[in-house]
Write an enzyme that holds these catalytic residues in place. Structure first.
Site, mmCIF file in Angstrom:
data_model
loop_
_atom_site.group_PDB
_atom_site.id
_atom_site.type_symbol
_atom_site.label_atom_id
_atom_site.label_comp_id
_atom_site.label_asym_id
_atom_site.label_seq_id
_atom_site.Cartn_x
_atom_site.Cartn_y
_atom_site.Cartn_z
ATOM 1 N N SER A 146 30.154 6.470 -22.936
ATOM 2 C CA SER A 146 29.605 6.009 -21.663
ATOM 3 C C SER A 146 28.663 4.826 -21.862
ATOM 4 C CB SER A 146 28.933 7.172 -20.933
ATOM 5 O OG SER A 146 28.543 6.784 -19.642
ATOM 6 N N ASP A 303 29.808 -0.063 -16.308
ATOM 7 C CA ASP A 303 29.469 0.332 -17.674
ATOM 8 C C ASP A 303 30.734 0.359 -18.544
ATOM 9 O OD1 ASP A 303 30.572 2.632 -16.568
ATOM 10 O OD2 ASP A 303 29.082 3.986 -17.402
ATOM 11 N N ASP A 305 32.797 2.456 -19.925
ATOM 12 C CA ASP A 305 33.967 3.249 -19.550
ATOM 13 C C ASP A 305 34.272 3.159 -18.060
ATOM 14 O OD1 ASP A 305 31.730 4.709 -18.869
ATOM 15 O OD2 ASP A 305 32.490 6.630 -19.553
ATOM 16 N N ASP A 307 33.054 4.029 -15.224
ATOM 17 C CA ASP A 307 32.966 5.098 -14.227
ATOM 18 C C ASP A 307 31.738 4.913 -13.341
ATOM 19 O OD1 ASP A 307 31.082 5.813 -16.136
ATOM 20 O OD2 ASP A 307 31.765 7.876 -16.364
#
Length: 564
Positions: A146, A303, A305, A307
């Site tokens: 993340s 960010d 990833d 999400d």
């Protein structure tokens, strides 16, 4: 639990013929440093609901191909008991070794006779959730850490519904992992051989296009962006968002998109921002500078990833203001509700969900529009769980929106995790619509505050690094329960909700304490589930921002000594 066998395990790794050429030099470099050996080998990364997360490197307490193989063998053992398609989807982001770890996981699954659908290039969390559902998989794996610093990577496991794995399934997987020898216990079929045999297949364009179509179908006012002339600066923060976010934005008619050049290409070193988190100003600094130079209406950053998405909006005086996750969540909720009512697309008995640490302003806005607001534990899987319950009842279309204060948003049930692609689309659509009626996102936020009150929501973090950090955090939480504070900064505690007591909350047990104060303010204390931190969340209400901020500052000062 710290193993006294750490030195023996280190010696075993040092003597082994390791597949990753980066590991042996690291082991050699620490062979005379007992503290460094202990840090790497005294404990193993624990497989929890979110999977694994740790610093990249050699050892049982690091992220490397052996830890990934061991975890995947445990997952494979569970999948083999599940029947169904015997298929697992895999995606990965731009982090160091993400592609290596994704392939390593595919090789273990294939060797166990489990079919793999893996993305050919990096794709974000929502794409993994979607592929897991699209191919009717037993599970999904997302290789990401993340928004952690560059030295981290991780491995998130998903269930067949595309939601993060349940505690029950994770416990079974963890038990299987513990039975698996870390260096030799995982079966492996070379990746290219798996492709030749057809047991490993790449995710097809049909799946990728179906994701884009599902997102674009959630548009509130289709076509509004085509004539708005919106000028956008976007940063994928060297992560996985560039291709999917720009694809969808161009599809809905946004053509004037300037990408922050230093943050455009995937790069797990994140050279421009050591902490690639859109919640943090430093990560958005280059984008803001570019927005100021180009006069952009809006700046977005996703960010690594993809999400979560952070935004900065242009104010009347030409300056830019970063909006919090709570503010964007409330703005999107208001926009979706008003728009769907106006368009006649609001379902009967609509439902929105948010985490218990997100702003109570959302409860007030939902009530205004006749929308049921469900408050759930922190972690987007709990929002996914609510969608699953609606789906089981044949009422999945009642779900219109979910959000967390940490910049995670989802509109619609096509995936079961937060999605920065749809977040970016709806933020841009909202900006285009408000411009078309002579307003702006900033002005609409002020309208909401004038209508419902000036809520302020702030989060502070206290770090507890090292092996003793978790013990310190546990001690602090235990102390708060044994000797509960009677007041904060002279503001009397009128109610304490302890989420470790499900009989009182009606929710699964969680290590969270919420203090409701006489003034109406709230203080929330919870250890992070992914980092060695205790987070404190403050909600204050004032006649204006200055008053709400002063109240927050006083509460934060009162909390500091408790968490020292």
């Amino acid at each position: 639990m710290v193993s006294k066998m750490y030195k023996e395990m280190f010696d075993r790794w040092l003597a082994a013929d390791l597949d990753d050429p980066d590991l042996k030099p690291e082991l050699e470099s620490v062979k005379d440093d007992d503290a460094a050996i202990q840090d790497r080998f005294a404990v193993a990364l624990k497989f929890g609901t979110a999977g694994l997360r740790g610093v990249i490197g050699a050892g049982t307490n690091r992220m490397n191909i052996y830890v990934v193989r061991q975890a995947t063998q445990g997952l494979a053992n569970w999948v083999k008991t599940q029947g169904g398609s015997q298929t697992v989807a895999i995606s990965y982001d731009s982090r160091i070794k993400s592609d290596v770890f994704a392939r390593a996981a595919a090789e273990v699954l294939a060797a166990n006779g489990i079919h793999v659908r893996i993305y050919k290039a990096l794709m974000p969390v929502p794409a993994l959730s979607f592929a897991t559902r699209y191919y009717h998989c037993n599970a999904g794996i997302m290789v990401t850490a993340s928004h952690n610093p560059a030295k981290y990577n991780g491995y998130k496991a998903y269930g067949p519904d595309g939601c993060q794995m349940t505690d029950e399934a994770a416990d079974v997987v963890y038990a299987e992992i513990q039975k698996t020898d870390i260096l030799t216990g995982a079966a492996i079929l070379p990746f290219e051989e798996g492709l030749e045999k057809g047991i490993i297949e790449y995710v097809g364009d049909d799946c990728i296009n179906a994701l884009y179509e599902a997102i674009e179908a959630r548009s509130i006012r289709p076509g509004i962006c085509k004539t708005a002339g919106l000028k956008l600066v976007y940063s994928p923060l060297n992560g996985s968002g560039l291709v999917p976010v720009t694809h969808v934005l161009k599809d809905i008619g946004i053509t004037d998109i300037t990408i922050v050049p230093e943050q455009k290409d995937p790069d797990g070193n994140f050279p421009t921002c050591p902490y690639p988190n859109p919640e943090i100003f430093e990560a958005l600094r280059l984008g803001l500078e570019l927005a100021e130079k180009s006069g952009a209406d809006l700046m977005l950053a996703t960010d690594p990833d993809a999400d979560r998405v952070g935004i900065a909006v242009k104010c009347k005086d030409g300056s830019y203001e970063l909006l919090s996750g709570n503010e964007v969540g409330v703005l999107l909720l208001d926009y979706i509700c008003a728009g769907r009512i106006e368009q006649g697309t609001m379902p009967k008995n609509p439902v929105m969900c948010k985490s218990i640490v997100s702003t109570p302003l959302a409860d007030a806005v939902a009530e205004h529009y006749g929308v049921e607001c469900r408050n759930v534990l922190t972690g987007f899987k709990w929002i996914g769980d609510q969608i699953a319950k609606l789906e089981a009842a044949g009422e999945v279309d009642r779900f219109i929106f979910g959000f967390e204060e940490s910049y995670g948003y989802l509109a619609g049930p096509y995936v079961r995790d937060k999605d920065a692609i749809i977040g970016s689309m709806l933020i841009c659509e909202m900006a285009a619509y408000y411009r078309s009626k002579g307003s702006s996102i900033k002005e609409e936020l002020e309208r909401i505050y004038s209508e419902y009150g000036r809520y302020l929501n702030k989060v502070d973090s206290f770090e507890f690094p090292g092996l003793s950090g978790m013990d310190k955090m546990a001690g602090i939480m235990e102390g708060l329960r044994k000797d509960p504070p009677k007041e904060f900064a002279g503001d009397k505690v009128v109610k304490v909700t302890d989420y470790e007591k499900p009989e009182e909350t009606g929710l699964p047990a969680a290590n969270v304490l919420i203090y409701k104060l006489e003034s109406g303010a709230t203080v929330v204390v919870r250890p992070s589930g992914t980092e060695p931190k205790i987070k404190t969340y403050f909600t204050t209400l004032g006649k204006d921002l200055a008053e709400a901020q002063a109240k927050k500052d006083a509460l934060a000062e009162a909390v500091k000594p408790i968490l020292a």
